[in-house]
Write a protein that holds these residues in place. Structure first.
Motif, PDB file in Angstrom:
ATOM      1  N   GLN A 183     -28.419   8.341  17.352  1.00  0.00           N
ATOM      2  CA  GLN A 183     -28.822   9.320  18.356  1.00  0.00           C
ATOM      3  C   GLN A 183     -30.081  10.073  17.950  1.00  0.00           C
ATOM      4  N   ALA A 184     -30.284  10.261  16.657  1.00  0.00           N
ATOM      5  CA  ALA A 184     -31.461  10.994  16.178  1.00  0.00           C
ATOM      6  C   ALA A 184     -32.618  10.073  15.808  1.00  0.00           C
ATOM      7  N   ASN A 185     -32.414   8.768  15.987  1.00  0.00           N
ATOM      8  CA  ASN A 185     -33.461   7.794  15.661  1.00  0.00           C
ATOM      9  C   ASN A 185     -33.546   6.752  16.771  1.00  0.00           C
ATOM     10  N   PRO A 186     -34.281   7.079  17.837  1.00  0.00           N
ATOM     11  CA  PRO A 186     -34.324   6.229  19.032  1.00  0.00           C
ATOM     12  C   PRO A 186     -34.861   4.822  18.805  1.00  0.00           C
ATOM     13  N   ASP A 187     -35.627   4.605  17.751  1.00  0.00           N
ATOM     14  CA  ASP A 187     -36.185   3.277  17.489  1.00  0.00           C
ATOM     15  C   ASP A 187     -35.304   2.437  16.572  1.00  0.00           C
ATOM     16  N   SER A 188     -34.172   2.961  16.197  1.00  0.00           N
ATOM     17  CA  SER A 188     -33.277   2.238  15.296  1.00  0.00           C
ATOM     18  C   SER A 188     -32.384   1.279  16.067  1.00  0.00           C
ATOM     19  N   ASN A 189     -31.775   0.343  15.348  1.00  0.00           N
ATOM     20  CA  ASN A 189     -30.858  -0.616  15.969  1.00  0.00           C
ATOM     21  C   ASN A 189     -29.581   0.069  16.474  1.00  0.00           C
ATOM     22  N   GLN A 190     -29.254   1.195  15.886  1.00  0.00           N
ATOM     23  CA  GLN A 190     -28.013   1.888  16.243  1.00  0.00           C
ATOM     24  C   GLN A 190     -28.120   2.678  17.542  1.00  0.00           C
ATOM     25  N   ALA A 191     -29.337   2.935  18.020  1.00  0.00           N
ATOM     26  CA  ALA A 191     -29.529   3.783  19.202  1.00  0.00           C
ATOM     27  C   ALA A 191     -28.864   3.201  20.448  1.00  0.00           C
ATOM     28  N   ALA A 192     -28.948   1.891  20.625  1.00  0.00           N
ATOM     29  CA  ALA A 192     -28.372   1.261  21.812  1.00  0.00           C
ATOM     30  C   ALA A 192     -26.872   1.473  21.897  1.00  0.00           C
ATOM     31  N   GLY A 193     -26.200   1.496  20.756  1.00  0.00           N
ATOM     32  CA  GLY A 193     -24.757   1.695  20.730  1.00  0.00           C
ATOM     33  C   GLY A 193     -24.357   3.079  21.222  1.00  0.00           C
ATOM     34  N   THR A 195     -25.900   4.842  23.572  1.00  0.00           N
ATOM     35  CA  THR A 195     -25.962   4.788  25.032  1.00  0.00           C
ATOM     36  C   THR A 195     -24.778   4.026  25.605  1.00  0.00           C
ATOM     37  N   LEU A 196     -24.407   2.946  24.960  1.00  0.00           N
ATOM     38  CA  LEU A 196     -23.295   2.119  25.423  1.00  0.00           C
ATOM     39  C   LEU A 196     -21.983   2.896  25.422  1.00  0.00           C
ATOM     40  N   ARG A 197     -21.764   3.676  24.379  1.00  0.00           N
ATOM     41  CA  ARG A 197     -20.475   4.362  24.242  1.00  0.00           C
ATOM     42  C   ARG A 197     -20.419   5.741  24.901  1.00  0.00           C
ATOM     43  N   TYR A 198     -21.576   6.408  25.026  1.00  0.00           N
ATOM     44  CA  TYR A 198     -21.560   7.779  25.531  1.00  0.00           C
ATOM     45  C   TYR A 198     -22.327   7.976  26.836  1.00  0.00           C
ATOM     46  N   GLY A 199     -22.954   6.910  27.340  1.00  0.00           N
ATOM     47  CA  GLY A 199     -23.612   7.010  28.634  1.00  0.00           C
ATOM     48  C   GLY A 199     -25.126   7.114  28.544  1.00  0.00           C
ATOM     49  N   SER A 200     -25.778   6.704  29.624  1.00  0.00           N
ATOM     50  CA  SER A 200     -27.246   6.658  29.653  1.00  0.00           C
ATOM     51  C   SER A 200     -27.880   8.042  29.664  1.00  0.00           C
ATOM     52  N   ALA A 201     -27.116   9.080  30.028  1.00  0.00           N
ATOM     53  CA  ALA A 201     -27.668  10.429  30.069  1.00  0.00           C
ATOM     54  C   ALA A 201     -27.693  11.097  28.692  1.00  0.00           C
ATOM     55  N   THR A 202     -27.181  10.422  27.678  1.00  0.00           N
ATOM     56  CA  THR A 202     -27.134  10.999  26.324  1.00  0.00           C
ATOM     57  C   THR A 202     -28.536  11.212  25.771  1.00  0.00           C
ATOM     58  N   ASN A 203     -28.762  12.359  25.172  1.00  0.00           N
ATOM     59  CA  ASN A 203     -30.063  12.638  24.544  1.00  0.00           C
ATOM     60  C   ASN A 203     -30.192  11.801  23.273  1.00  0.00           C
ATOM     61  N   ILE A 204     -31.217  10.954  23.230  1.00  0.00           N
ATOM     62  CA  ILE A 204     -31.469  10.145  22.032  1.00  0.00           C
ATOM     63  C   ILE A 204     -32.920  10.363  21.621  1.00  0.00           C
ATOM     64  N   ARG A 205     -33.118  11.110  20.567  1.00  0.00           N
ATOM     65  CA  ARG A 205     -34.472  11.433  20.108  1.00  0.00           C
ATOM     66  C   ARG A 205     -34.401  12.084  18.735  1.00  0.00           C
ATOM     67  N   ALA A 206     -35.540  12.217  18.105  1.00  0.00           N
ATOM     68  CA  ALA A 206     -35.608  12.872  16.792  1.00  0.00           C
ATOM     69  C   ALA A 206     -35.628  14.375  17.022  1.00  0.00           C
ATOM     70  N   PHE A 207     -34.480  14.988  16.998  1.00  0.00           N
ATOM     71  CA  PHE A 207     -34.357  16.401  17.349  1.00  0.00           C
ATOM     72  C   PHE A 207     -35.108  17.314  16.396  1.00  0.00           C
ATOM     73  N   ASN A 208     -35.201  16.921  15.119  1.00  0.00           N
ATOM     74  CA  ASN A 208     -35.904  17.775  14.158  1.00  0.00           C
ATOM     75  C   ASN A 208     -37.397  17.464  14.085  1.00  0.00           C
ATOM     76  N   GLY A 209     -37.856  16.542  14.917  1.00  0.00           N
ATOM     77  CA  GLY A 209     -39.271  16.196  14.951  1.00  0.00           C
ATOM     78  C   GLY A 209     -39.711  15.248  13.864  1.00  0.00           C
ATOM     79  N   LYS A 210     -38.748  14.706  13.102  1.00  0.00           N
ATOM     80  CA  LYS A 210     -39.081  13.802  11.997  1.00  0.00           C
ATOM     81  C   LYS A 210     -38.256  12.524  12.111  1.00  0.00           C
ATOM     82  N   PRO A 211     -38.742  11.530  12.850  1.00  0.00           N
ATOM     83  CA  PRO A 211     -37.997  10.267  12.978  1.00  0.00           C
ATOM     84  C   PRO A 211     -37.740   9.641  11.608  1.00  0.00           C
ATOM     85  N   GLY A 212     -36.562   9.103  11.442  1.00  0.00           N
ATOM     86  CA  GLY A 212     -36.201   8.488  10.169  1.00  0.00           C
ATOM     87  C   GLY A 212     -35.340   9.381   9.316  1.00  0.00           C
ATOM     88  N   ASP A 213     -35.542  10.698   9.430  1.00  0.00           N
ATOM     89  CA  ASP A 213     -34.692  11.645   8.711  1.00  0.00           C
ATOM     90  C   ASP A 213     -33.445  11.939   9.547  1.00  0.00           C
TER      91      ASP A 213
END
Length: 243
Positions: A183-193, A195-213
């Protein structure tokens, strides 16, 4: 009246029965409304559960004592509705264990905080509140940006919530740690899962402004951004109130 007190206090059995009677009346007043709970709590077909990241953020919110200064319950009073938004509904706290309604408002009510400000605003506010709200008396929480978020026990937290009635599935629990990261790493392989489990409206982004962390800041901001947005049940009554 003093004579009555003197008599009942000398009668051990009578005094004990009087205590039981008074306690029973108080208990009945508290318990009786639960018999009509299905009629009291509004229906919300669109209600969704917290994601593992949001739940982790909620745990941090509790850990840091944020509830001691911020309530999460807007009353039906006009001035509160005009300041904070639609008044809170019982169903909106359906999956909150423990509930965080509160009554102390050293800071503003947060029931409708979700998506009101940007992630960057929240990060800046948590690092140093005075940078965005000069008159704020809120303490700093800058270490959240440095603290790595624990992920190995995410499934256990979801399982504990399921034990008290939150409808997490076996799949959600099994993939909790991966979804926490995704959820905090939109470019990761885990991001799609996520959305699949919690819905397309789920916020998926780097909330702390640092992707990868993946830090505690990610989790807390993710939680703050979902407050008041687990269901749209409050919006129809808001439109009715405005009319």
């Amino acid at each position: 009246m003093p004579e009555f007190h003197r008599k009942i206090e000398r009668n051990t059995m009578g005094f004990a029965l009087a205590i039981i009677l008074v306690a029973s009346i108080g208990g009945l007043v508290e318990i009786a409304p639960l018999f009509t709970i299905d009629e009291t709590v509004e229906a919300a077909p669109d209600m969704r559960v917290y994601t593992p990241l949001e739940l982790a953020g909620r745990n941090i919110y509790i850990r840091e004592g944020c509830y001691a200064c911020h309530s999460q319950m807007i009353r039906t009073l006009r001035d509160e509705v005009e300041r904070y938004g639609p008044y809170s509904l019982a169903v909106e706290s359906k999956y909150d264990h423990p509930m965080l309604w509160g009554s102390k408002r050293t800071g503003p009510d947060l029931a409708r905080l979700g998506e009101k400000y940007s992630d960057a605003w929240h990060v800046a506010h948590l690092i140093n509140p005075r940078d965005v709200v000069p008159e704020s008396v809120m303490p700093r929480y800058g270490w959240l940006q440095r603290n790595l978020l624990r992920t190995d026990d995410a499934g256990q937290h979801l399982a504990a919530q399921r034990a008290v009635g939150v409808p997490y599935t076996d799949e959600m629990i099994a993939n909790a740690s991966a979804d926490l990261y995704g959820q905090a790493n939109p470019d990761s392989n885990q991001a799609a899962g996520v959305t699949l489990r919690y819905g397309s409206a789920t916020n998926i982004r780097a909330f702390n402004g640092k992707p990868g962390d993946l830090t505690e800041m990610d989790a807390l901001v993710a939680y703050l951004q979902i407050l008041g947005r687990l269901t749209d049940a409050a919006h129809p009554q808001a439109a009715t109130t405005e009319e």
